[in-house]
Motif scaffolding. Structure first.
Motif, short mmCIF file in Angstrom:
data_model
loop_
_atom_site.label_atom_id
_atom_site.label_comp_id
_atom_site.label_asym_id
_atom_site.label_seq_id
_atom_site.Cartn_x
_atom_site.Cartn_y
_atom_site.Cartn_z
N ALA A 107 11.48 30.80 -13.15
CA ALA A 107 12.90 30.48 -13.24
C ALA A 107 13.33 29.46 -12.18
O ALA A 107 14.16 28.58 -12.45
N LYS A 108 12.78 29.57 -10.97
CA LYS A 108 13.15 28.63 -9.91
C LYS A 108 12.70 27.21 -10.25
O LYS A 108 13.43 26.25 -10.02
N ALA A 109 11.49 27.09 -10.80
CA ALA A 109 10.99 25.77 -11.18
C ALA A 109 11.83 25.17 -12.30
O ALA A 109 12.12 23.97 -12.31
N VAL A 110 12.21 26.00 -13.27
CA VAL A 110 13.06 25.52 -14.36
C VAL A 110 14.41 25.07 -13.82
O VAL A 110 14.92 24.01 -14.19
N ALA A 111 14.99 25.85 -12.91
CA ALA A 111 16.29 25.50 -12.33
C ALA A 111 16.21 24.19 -11.55
O ALA A 111 17.12 23.36 -11.62
N ARG A 112 15.11 24.01 -10.79
CA ARG A 112 14.95 22.74 -10.04
C ARG A 112 14.88 21.57 -11.00
O ARG A 112 15.46 20.50 -10.74
N LYS A 113 14.18 21.76 -12.09
CA LYS A 113 14.04 20.68 -13.06
C LYS A 113 15.39 20.32 -13.68
O LYS A 113 15.72 19.15 -13.88
N LEU A 114 16.18 21.33 -13.98
CA LEU A 114 17.47 21.09 -14.62
C LEU A 114 18.52 20.57 -13.63
O LEU A 114 19.55 20.04 -14.04
N GLY A 115 18.27 20.75 -12.35
CA GLY A 115 19.19 20.23 -11.35
C GLY A 115 20.59 20.81 -11.43
O GLY A 115 21.58 20.11 -11.19
N GLY A 116 20.66 22.09 -11.79
CA GLY A 116 21.96 22.72 -11.89
C GLY A 116 22.59 22.65 -13.26
O GLY A 116 23.61 23.31 -13.53
#
Length: 258
Positions: free
Chosen positions: A145-154
């Motif tokens: 989830a953290k990697a996905v969130a970083r990719k989406l940039g918020g």
């Protein structure tokens, strides 16, 4: 191509160097057109495409491999079965052989091979599948989830991957399936027609499983690629059928232990 797909394509080959598959310019139709022109000049040149099989001047064709590999054998050092052996057990309908490979090795010919990349899922990796006289590939990649969130940039995650935005072309044969536990499985076809470059990947099936905690499982089911040196001709269809791919995506063995 949406950002999440770009990320998973890039992660699938991040140990192979940026030019390998992380750039969309690396793909399909232009190469196929180029090859048709070449075959008009020399019928002897048979192909090996990114999802399939052209024979280019430096084509090498390895013999069918058993379920072993230098990459997968690293797992044996800890007394654990190689990843390709464990994956094979999850694919009872597979008619060919499977071997874990490194795109850095077979595409970029990096020597010595780079160290193994960080893995989130227990079977994350790149796998070569030989069947019906051709060579295809399966890539598995879990993003937490953290990697996905970083990719989406918020930005909020895409709710429906079958509904394209910002003028992107529609995904072919895209099926979205809501599953128990807040999971969402999406599978579509991709002809990999993204322009010129090397290697040239052939048609594939793409699957994404979004989990309730925000993590993401991505799998590419590819017919192969074209390059100066290839492992064999491309497959006519992806190594796993859509039904087989769906079954694989739902196997808990692909996800990290809770």
């Amino acid at each position: 191509m949406s950002d999440d797909v770009r990320e998973l394509l890039g992660r699938a080959a991040e140990d192979a160097g940026q030019p390998v598959i992380s750039t969309e310019a690396v793909y399909a139709k232009a190469a196929r057109v180029r090859w048709r022109r070449r075959t008009a000049v020399s019928v002897a040149a048979v192909c090996a495409v990114a999802a399939g099989a052209f024979t280019v001047p430096q084509l090498t064709s390895g013999p069918a491999s058993p379920q072993t590999s230098s990459v997968g054998s690293l797992a044996q050092e800890s007394g654990e079965s190689p990843r390709d052996v464990r994956l094979l057990k999850l694919l009872p309908g597979l008619t060919g052989t499977i071997e874990e490979v490194s795109f850095a090795d077979i595409i970029k010919h990096v020597s010595p091979p780079p160290p193994e990349p960080p893995r989130t899922g227990p079977l994350d990796g790149q796998y070569e599948i030989r069947q019906d006289g051709g060579v295809g590939y399966l890539t598995i990649d879990v993003m937490d989830a953290k990697a996905v969130a970083r990719k989406l940039g918020g930005s909020p995650p895409v709710k429906d991957l079958c509904k394209m935005e910002n003028g992107e072309p529609p995904r072919t044969d895209c099926v979205r399936e809501e599953l128990p536990g807040g999971r969402v499985l999406t599978i579509w076809s991709d002809d990999m027609d993204y322009g010129d470059g090397t290697p040239q990947w052939g048609p594939e099936l793409v699957a994404r499983l979004t989990l309730a905690d925000g993590s993401l499982l991505g799998v590419r089911d590819s017919t192969g690629f074209e390059a100066d040196v290839v492992q064999g001709p491309m497959l006519k269809t992806p190594p796993l059928t859509r039904a087989q791919l769906r079954e694989l995506m739902l196997r808990p063995e692909l996800l990290p232990a809770k």
